[in-house]
Design a protein around this motif. Structure first.
Motif, PDB file in Angstrom:
ATOM      1  N   GLU A 294      84.348 -34.024  -1.733  1.00 37.20           N
ATOM      2  CA  GLU A 294      84.244 -34.962  -2.847  1.00 37.20           C
ATOM      3  C   GLU A 294      85.464 -34.841  -3.773  1.00 37.20           C
ATOM      4  O   GLU A 294      85.940 -33.738  -4.048  1.00 37.20           O
ATOM      5  N   ARG A 295      85.924 -35.983  -4.256  1.00 37.05           N
ATOM      6  CA  ARG A 295      87.029 -35.983  -5.209  1.00 37.05           C
ATOM      7  C   ARG A 295      86.569 -35.532  -6.584  1.00 37.05           C
ATOM      8  O   ARG A 295      87.303 -34.858  -7.314  1.00 37.05           O
ATOM      9  N   THR A 296      85.334 -35.930  -6.952  1.00 35.60           N
ATOM     10  CA  THR A 296      84.752 -35.539  -8.234  1.00 35.60           C
ATOM     11  C   THR A 296      83.324 -35.068  -7.992  1.00 35.60           C
ATOM     12  O   THR A 296      82.771 -35.220  -6.897  1.00 35.60           O
ATOM     13  N   VAL A 297      82.726 -34.503  -9.047  1.00 33.30           N
ATOM     14  CA  VAL A 297      81.348 -34.027  -8.947  1.00 33.30           C
ATOM     15  C   VAL A 297      80.593 -34.478 -10.189  1.00 33.30           C
ATOM     16  O   VAL A 297      81.139 -34.498 -11.300  1.00 33.30           O
ATOM     17  N   SER A 298      79.337 -34.893 -10.005  1.00 32.55           N
ATOM     18  CA  SER A 298      78.432 -35.128 -11.121  1.00 32.55           C
ATOM     19  C   SER A 298      77.538 -33.912 -11.282  1.00 32.55           C
ATOM     20  O   SER A 298      77.438 -33.077 -10.373  1.00 32.55           O
ATOM     21  N   TYR A 299      76.834 -33.824 -12.419  1.00 30.52           N
ATOM     22  CA  TYR A 299      76.199 -32.544 -12.748  1.00 30.52           C
ATOM     23  C   TYR A 299      75.039 -32.768 -13.693  1.00 30.52           C
ATOM     24  O   TYR A 299      75.095 -33.608 -14.604  1.00 30.52           O
ATOM     25  N   LEU A 300      73.970 -32.019 -13.454  1.00 33.05           N
ATOM     26  CA  LEU A 300      72.814 -31.959 -14.357  1.00 33.05           C
ATOM     27  C   LEU A 300      72.541 -30.495 -14.643  1.00 33.05           C
ATOM     28  O   LEU A 300      72.099 -29.752 -13.765  1.00 33.05           O
ATOM     29  N   GLY A 301      72.825 -30.072 -15.870  1.00 40.25           N
ATOM     30  CA  GLY A 301      72.658 -28.671 -16.232  1.00 40.25           C
ATOM     31  C   GLY A 301      71.793 -28.518 -17.462  1.00 40.25           C
ATOM     32  O   GLY A 301      71.929 -29.271 -18.433  1.00 40.25           O
ATOM     33  N   TYR A 302      70.883 -27.554 -17.407  1.00 41.67           N
ATOM     34  CA  TYR A 302      69.983 -27.252 -18.518  1.00 41.67           C
ATOM     35  C   TYR A 302      70.363 -25.921 -19.151  1.00 41.67           C
ATOM     36  O   TYR A 302      70.786 -24.985 -18.469  1.00 41.67           O
ATOM     37  N   SER A 303      70.167 -25.824 -20.477  1.00 40.74           N
ATOM     38  CA  SER A 303      70.249 -24.547 -21.174  1.00 40.74           C
ATOM     39  C   SER A 303      71.615 -23.885 -20.942  1.00 40.74           C
ATOM     40  O   SER A 303      72.637 -24.483 -21.260  1.00 40.74           O
ATOM     41  N   TYR A 304      71.656 -22.661 -20.412  1.00 41.90           N
ATOM     42  CA  TYR A 304      72.941 -22.053 -20.084  1.00 41.90           C
ATOM     43  C   TYR A 304      73.788 -22.988 -19.221  1.00 41.90           C
ATOM     44  O   TYR A 304      75.024 -23.000 -19.326  1.00 41.90           O
ATOM     45  N   GLY A 305      73.132 -23.792 -18.395  1.00 46.83           N
ATOM     46  CA  GLY A 305      73.862 -24.743 -17.563  1.00 46.83           C
ATOM     47  C   GLY A 305      74.665 -25.746 -18.356  1.00 46.83           C
ATOM     48  O   GLY A 305      75.630 -26.328 -17.838  1.00 46.83           O
ATOM     49  N   THR A 306      74.306 -25.961 -19.646  1.00 43.05           N
ATOM     50  CA  THR A 306      75.122 -26.863 -20.459  1.00 43.05           C
ATOM     51  C   THR A 306      76.477 -26.234 -20.760  1.00 43.05           C
ATOM     52  O   THR A 306      77.503 -26.920 -20.766  1.00 43.05           O
ATOM     53  N   TYR A 307      76.476 -24.930 -21.012  1.00 41.22           N
ATOM     54  CA  TYR A 307      77.753 -24.267 -21.268  1.00 41.22           C
ATOM     55  C   TYR A 307      78.591 -24.216 -19.993  1.00 41.22           C
ATOM     56  O   TYR A 307      79.802 -24.459 -20.020  1.00 41.22           O
ATOM     57  N   LEU A 308      77.942 -23.920 -18.874  1.00 41.26           N
ATOM     58  CA  LEU A 308      78.646 -23.917 -17.595  1.00 41.26           C
ATOM     59  C   LEU A 308      79.274 -25.285 -17.332  1.00 41.26           C
ATOM     60  O   LEU A 308      80.436 -25.383 -16.922  1.00 41.26           O
ATOM     61  N   GLY A 309      78.521 -26.354 -17.568  1.00 38.29           N
ATOM     62  CA  GLY A 309      79.066 -27.684 -17.370  1.00 38.29           C
ATOM     63  C   GLY A 309      80.194 -28.004 -18.325  1.00 38.29           C
ATOM     64  O   GLY A 309      81.191 -28.641 -17.960  1.00 38.29           O
ATOM     65  N   ALA A 310      80.054 -27.561 -19.580  1.00 38.59           N
ATOM     66  CA  ALA A 310      81.116 -27.790 -20.557  1.00 38.59           C
ATOM     67  C   ALA A 310      82.394 -27.071 -20.139  1.00 38.59           C
ATOM     68  O   ALA A 310      83.500 -27.623 -20.241  1.00 38.59           O
TER      69      ALA A 310
END
Length: 536
Positions: free
Chosen positions: A200-216
């Motif tokens: 994939e050229r890009t990735v979409s993401y759904l992150g909760y809690s700590y996952g928000t910091y990981l996504g950021a």
């Protein structure tokens, strides 16, 4: 154009000023091997859906030495059932740190509307060091060592210091060669390995809690690879990580005030007081009484510190009322009321004897559908407590160098916050193993790059309070926020079919268009309590 090119070439500026005219350099760095993997997909388990597939990738332990030691990275997926509508992959993270995400595609597939999930292959993974991804350990930990620490008292602070130092020493002795590399930045790099392996050229993401910091962090490290990102129940990047743990202390205070009002309005049911002030006085009288002489509650001694050891209790007004009424009955040696708080009987699934045993890990937990109140993942194989603890402290201590190294600083802060935030402030500010952790190998990630992502937040989130979600939104320039007024609990999107945030999040994941401005919605009124005790 030719004349300009000759002039620039004469000055030795051609390659720099007109790179599009230059011949590709033969010395350009080749794509690293870890970005050229092809997953060997297989059915994860015969007792799981055939569409649920697993594979294992290899990632560098140290990305500065990519040809050196590697770790396993367990990944999973459920492919889109409509290839014509498929946009790409949606990487999933339930939170943590220390929570498995390998089984997340199954639950998300069951909860997400079909017209949304048809656009993505749903992809889960166990972050490095956890579960099936080369798990780390701190050795044999006692029940107390699995926790996040206790209340501050001057007479026991030396024991608190020994507790914190002991965990750090055990982790270093057992996994010291790996733990420095179990960080959010390296997990974000692993996410990009997953993206590349999936072609994939890009990735979409759904992150909760700590996952928000990981996504950021991913959005800052790999902005060109960031597609549609939903960050649900936000961690404030400016508070990682001590400040996020301390948010449990500050965030509990407004929830407590809200609870006293709720309980006072139902004084005929709970008998805790007819005014908010009276309810508060009842609670603090129980704390003081238990500090003088522990209350025997369901056969176990409960101190005042035990009563206030759960900063999240008061975000559930009904559950808190049931719990405090039950403790009061024990203190008064009266019969327990119906629905009292024997273990497993109080609140929203919490396993409490009162406001609760000290949470196994403080501050940040998993969230979203398929995660219970204690933060456990829905996978069939429970992650050993020692593994989750090791990953938690590795990330929380290893992401940032802002932890004080002087134990006396923790004593001063805890004494101060016991006064300012009496419910939980001293627990949150007391010493942690990070005081004795090795220095991080790299600094925390600054939030400087524009990130067109969607943040989502409940008004009454007990684990990532509203102000930390607002902090995440503010830190990510270009983001939009969906705020669920009246929303309770940790995790918003898909938490219930009627959650008001579901509609704007579904629209964003389907179209990629952020709302023109921040969205405030109102959650439906809570379901009335079947015992007539009021709304939950």
């Amino acid at each position: 154009m030719k004349r300009l090119a000759r002039l620039l070439a004469t000055g030795g500026l051609l390659a720099a000023a007109l790179p599009w005219l230059a011949t590709p350099s033969a010395s350009a760095a080749p794509t690293p091997a870890y970005l050229r993997q092809t997953p060997a997909w297989h059915r994860c388990s015969p007792d799981r859906p055939a569409a649920y597939e697993c594979a294992t990738l290899k990632v560098p332990l140290d990305y500065q030495r990519p040809e050196g030691r590697t770790l396993n990275l367990a990944i999973s997926r459920m492919k889109s059932e409509n290839p014509a509508k498929r946009r790409g992959v949606l990487l999933l993270n339930p939170g943590g740190p220390g929570t498995s995400g390998l089984y997340r595609p199954i639950r998300t597939h069951a909860e997400m509307p079909k017209d949304v999930r048809d656009r993505y292959d749903l992809v889960g993974f166990d972050p490095r060091g956890l579960g099936e991804s080369s798990p780390i350990s701190c050795g044999d930990l006692s029940e107390a060592e699995v926790g996040a620490g206790g209340a501050y008292r001057p007479e026991t602070f030396a024991s608190d210091v020994s507790w914190a130092r002991g965990i750090a020493d055990k982790c270093r002795a057992k996994s010291g060669d790996v733990i420095p590399y179990i960080t959010t930045r390296n997990t974000a790099r692993d996410m990009d390995v997953i993206r590349a392996a999936l072609g994939e050229r890009t990735v979409s993401y759904l992150g909760y809690s700590y996952g928000t910091y990981l996504g950021a962090v991913y959005s800052q490290m790999f902005p060109a690879r960031t597609d549609r990102f939903v960050l649900d129940s936000g961690v404030d990047p400016g508070r990682v990580w001590r400040g996020m743990i301390q948010a449990s202390g500050t965030g509990a205070e407004p929830a407590f005030e809200r609870w006293t009002q709720w309980a006072a309005e139902r004084s005929d049911t709970y008998g805790l007081g007819a005014t908010p002030e009276a309810v508060s006085a009842t609670f603090w009288a129980l704390v003081a009484r238990a500090d003088r002489d522990p209350i025997i509650h369901y056969g176990e001694k409960m101190t005042g510190d035990d009563i206030r050891a759960d900063p999240w209790l008061f975000f559930d007004a009904h559950g808190a009322s049931v719990v405090v009424k039950s403790i009061k009955a024990s203190a008064d040696k009266a019969p327990q009321p119906p629905g009292g708080t024997a273990p497993g009987a109080s609140g929203k699934g919490a396993d409490r004897k009162g406001p609760g045993a000290q949470p196994p890990l403080g501050g940040i937990r998993a969230a979203g559908p398929g995660v219970d109140a204690g933060g456990a993942s829905e996978g069939p194989d429970a992650i050993p407590a020692g593994n989750a603890t090791a990953v938690y402290w590795a990330v929380v201590c290893g992401d940032t160098d802002n932890w004080p190294r002087d134990p006396e600083q923790y004593a001063r802060d805890a004494a101060r916050d016991k006064v300012k935030h009496p419910l939980y402030g001293d627990f949150a500010s007391n010493i942690k193993p990070c005081a004795f952790w090795q220095r991080p190998l790299e600094p925390a990630t600054p939030m400087k790059t524009r990130a067109d992502v969607l943040t989502v937040q409940n008004e009454w989130d007990p684990m990532t309070p509203l102000d930390t979600g607002q902090g995440l939104h503010k830190a990510l320039k270009g983001s939009r926020m969906v705020l669920a007024l009246g929303g309770e609990g940790h995790g918003v999107y898909l938490s219930t079919p009627t959650a008001c945030a579901n509609t704007p999040v579904n629209a964003y994941l389907s179209t990629g268009r952020l709302p023109a401005k921040d969205v405030t919605c109102h959650n439906p009124p809570p379901t009335p309590d079947p015992e007539g005790a009021g709304a939950r």
